[in-house]
Design a protein around this motif. Structure first.
Motif, PDB file in Angstrom:
ATOM      1  N   THR A  98       0.866  -1.184   0.000  1.00  0.00           N
ATOM      2  CA  THR A  98       0.000   0.000   0.000  1.00  0.00           C
ATOM      3  C   THR A  98       0.902   1.233   0.000  1.00  0.00           C
ATOM      4  O   THR A  98       2.125   1.105   0.070  1.00  0.00           O
ATOM      5  CB  THR A  98      -0.913   0.042   1.252  1.00  0.00           C
ATOM      6  OG1 THR A  98      -0.117   0.410   2.387  1.00  0.00           O
ATOM      7  CG2 THR A  98      -1.605  -1.291   1.500  1.00  0.00           C
ATOM      8  N   ASP A  99       0.317   2.396  -0.011  1.00  0.00           N
ATOM      9  CA  ASP A  99       1.110   3.628   0.091  1.00  0.00           C
ATOM     10  C   ASP A  99       1.768   3.746   1.456  1.00  0.00           C
ATOM     11  O   ASP A  99       2.750   4.470   1.620  1.00  0.00           O
ATOM     12  CB  ASP A  99       0.225   4.858  -0.151  1.00  0.00           C
ATOM     13  CG  ASP A  99      -0.217   4.962  -1.607  1.00  0.00           C
ATOM     14  OD1 ASP A  99       0.424   4.329  -2.470  1.00  0.00           O
ATOM     15  OD2 ASP A  99      -1.204   5.669  -1.871  1.00  0.00           O
ATOM     16  N   ASP A 100       1.211   3.041   2.463  1.00  0.00           N
ATOM     17  CA  ASP A 100       1.686   3.177   3.841  1.00  0.00           C
ATOM     18  C   ASP A 100       2.681   2.102   4.274  1.00  0.00           C
ATOM     19  O   ASP A 100       3.451   2.317   5.207  1.00  0.00           O
ATOM     20  CB  ASP A 100       0.502   3.151   4.818  1.00  0.00           C
ATOM     21  CG  ASP A 100      -0.456   4.311   4.572  1.00  0.00           C
ATOM     22  OD1 ASP A 100       0.031   5.452   4.464  1.00  0.00           O
ATOM     23  OD2 ASP A 100      -1.670   4.069   4.484  1.00  0.00           O
ATOM     24  N   TYR A 101       2.635   0.906   3.673  1.00  0.00           N
ATOM     25  CA  TYR A 101       3.460  -0.207   4.144  1.00  0.00           C
ATOM     26  C   TYR A 101       3.468  -1.341   3.130  1.00  0.00           C
ATOM     27  O   TYR A 101       2.701  -1.336   2.157  1.00  0.00           O
ATOM     28  CB  TYR A 101       2.940  -0.733   5.491  1.00  0.00           C
ATOM     29  CG  TYR A 101       1.522  -1.250   5.417  1.00  0.00           C
ATOM     30  CD1 TYR A 101       1.246  -2.561   5.007  1.00  0.00           C
ATOM     31  CD2 TYR A 101       0.447  -0.428   5.725  1.00  0.00           C
ATOM     32  CE1 TYR A 101      -0.053  -3.021   4.906  1.00  0.00           C
ATOM     33  CE2 TYR A 101      -0.859  -0.876   5.633  1.00  0.00           C
ATOM     34  CZ  TYR A 101      -1.093  -2.187   5.218  1.00  0.00           C
ATOM     35  OH  TYR A 101      -2.379  -2.641   5.115  1.00  0.00           O
TER      36      TYR A 101
ATOM     37  N   ARG B 297      -6.112  -0.760  10.913  1.00  0.00           N
ATOM     38  CA  ARG B 297      -7.159  -0.189  10.052  1.00  0.00           C
ATOM     39  C   ARG B 297      -7.499  -1.160   8.917  1.00  0.00           C
ATOM     40  O   ARG B 297      -8.655  -1.319   8.546  1.00  0.00           O
ATOM     41  CB  ARG B 297      -6.653   1.139   9.484  1.00  0.00           C
ATOM     42  CG  ARG B 297      -7.517   1.767   8.415  1.00  0.00           C
ATOM     43  CD  ARG B 297      -6.767   2.825   7.633  1.00  0.00           C
ATOM     44  NE  ARG B 297      -5.771   2.216   6.748  1.00  0.00           N
ATOM     45  CZ  ARG B 297      -4.723   2.855   6.235  1.00  0.00           C
ATOM     46  NH1 ARG B 297      -4.507   4.131   6.524  1.00  0.00           N
ATOM     47  NH2 ARG B 297      -3.887   2.234   5.443  1.00  0.00           N
ATOM     48  N   ASP B 298      -6.461  -1.813   8.391  1.00  0.00           N
ATOM     49  CA  ASP B 298      -6.653  -2.700   7.239  1.00  0.00           C
ATOM     50  C   ASP B 298      -6.914  -4.153   7.633  1.00  0.00           C
ATOM     51  O   ASP B 298      -6.893  -5.046   6.785  1.00  0.00           O
ATOM     52  CB  ASP B 298      -5.433  -2.614   6.313  1.00  0.00           C
ATOM     53  CG  ASP B 298      -5.306  -1.220   5.678  1.00  0.00           C
ATOM     54  OD1 ASP B 298      -6.286  -0.453   5.710  1.00  0.00           O
ATOM     55  OD2 ASP B 298      -4.218  -0.904   5.154  1.00  0.00           O
TER      56      ASP B 298
ATOM     57  N   CYS C 146      -2.135   1.779  10.768  1.00  0.00           N
ATOM     58  CA  CYS C 146      -2.469   1.417   9.382  1.00  0.00           C
ATOM     59  C   CYS C 146      -2.759  -0.074   9.263  1.00  0.00           C
ATOM     60  O   CYS C 146      -3.701  -0.485   8.572  1.00  0.00           O
ATOM     61  CB  CYS C 146      -1.333   1.804   8.435  1.00  0.00           C
ATOM     62  SG  CYS C 146      -1.138   3.590   8.229  1.00  0.00           S
TER      63      CYS C 146
ATOM     64  N   LYS D 140       2.326   4.852  13.649  1.00  0.00           N
ATOM     65  CA  LYS D 140       1.610   5.022  12.378  1.00  0.00           C
ATOM     66  C   LYS D 140       1.421   3.674  11.683  1.00  0.00           C
ATOM     67  O   LYS D 140       0.343   3.370  11.170  1.00  0.00           O
ATOM     68  CB  LYS D 140       2.369   5.992  11.473  1.00  0.00           C
ATOM     69  CG  LYS D 140       1.621   6.244  10.175  1.00  0.00           C
ATOM     70  CD  LYS D 140       2.273   7.280   9.291  1.00  0.00           C
ATOM     71  CE  LYS D 140       1.430   7.449   8.038  1.00  0.00           C
ATOM     72  NZ  LYS D 140       2.116   8.017   6.930  1.00  0.00           N
ATOM     73  N   LEU D 141       2.466   2.857  11.664  1.00  0.00           N
ATOM     74  CA  LEU D 141       2.373   1.548  11.013  1.00  0.00           C
ATOM     75  C   LEU D 141       1.339   0.671  11.706  1.00  0.00           C
ATOM     76  O   LEU D 141       0.503   0.042  11.046  1.00  0.00           O
ATOM     77  CB  LEU D 141       3.746   0.866  10.992  1.00  0.00           C
ATOM     78  CG  LEU D 141       3.803  -0.547  10.401  1.00  0.00           C
ATOM     79  CD1 LEU D 141       3.257  -0.594   8.982  1.00  0.00           C
ATOM     80  CD2 LEU D 141       5.240  -1.079  10.449  1.00  0.00           C
TER      81      LEU D 141
END
Length: 201
Positions: free
Chosen positions: A21-24, A168-169, A165, A161-162
């Motif tokens: 993803t854009d985050d990880y 969240r997913d 995320c 943050k990780l």
């Protein structure tokens, strides 16, 4: 010169990207053999990287390898560190329990040994009893990569943050984070490669 400019020229773990993803990224790592040492940073003037020299001596990075063969072992990247509030730290294969001193924190630093070492007994026996050789099975991590100096506050921010995320997913966090650093300390900070890795189910 390449190491100063951030070029990674040593063996790194092979992994499979399961999702991105854009985050990880979600990565699956194969089994590996790790040399590690657990210590209280106050033993090294509060230097959290104090265990590096012990491991570097084991592989022979600074001269004659401090292992029973003696066999020079190639350096790999990343260097893995995990910080634990000192209670009891249980490690496997063999089981070693280290108690933290004075209720501070303990750091476990590990070198992933080159892939030619498939089992713990394949690796040369350390002469320093503080160095533990253990096998780590296949594992899955949520990973975020970043550059610069991996200061505590930067790492803490990346971890939070990780975690958010991943949750969240719909990923279930399965343990504490580890920090992977790919470059020697003389690498220019903007060219350093670091990763925060959180185990997931």
């Amino acid at each position: 010169m390449g190491m100063m400019l951030g070029k990674i020229t040593v063996e790194t773990p092979k992994y499979q990207v399961l999702a991105s993803t854009d985050d990880y990224e979600i990565r699956k790592y194969p089994p590996s053999v790790i040399a590690e040492v657990t210590y209280d940073p106050t033993q090294f003037n509060s230097d959290k990287d104090g265990g590096f020299t012990i491991l570097a001596n084991y592989i022979g990075a600074f001269g004659k390898p401090q292992n029973a063969k003696p066999e020079k072992i190639e350096m790999t990247a990343p260097v893995i560190t995990k910080t634990t509030e000192s209670e009891n730290i249980a490690m496997t294969a063999p089981v070693v329990t280290k108690s933290g001193v004075g209720g501070g924190e303990s750091v476990t630093m590990g070198f992933i040994l080159p892939s030619k070492y498939v089992k713990a007994e394949d690796a040369p026996r350390p002469l320093n009893e503080r160095v533990v050789i253990r096998e780590e099975g296949e594992r899955k991590y949520g990973v975020v990569r970043f550059s610069g100096v991996a200061r505590d506050e930067v790492v803490a921010e990346k971890v939070e943050k990780l975690k958010a995320c991943l949750e969240r997913d719909g990923y279930k966090v399965a343990g504490d984070f580890v920090l992977g650093r790919y470059n020697p300390p003389w690498t220019l900070p903007p060219l350093r490669t670091n990763e925060v890795m959180i185990p997931v189910e």
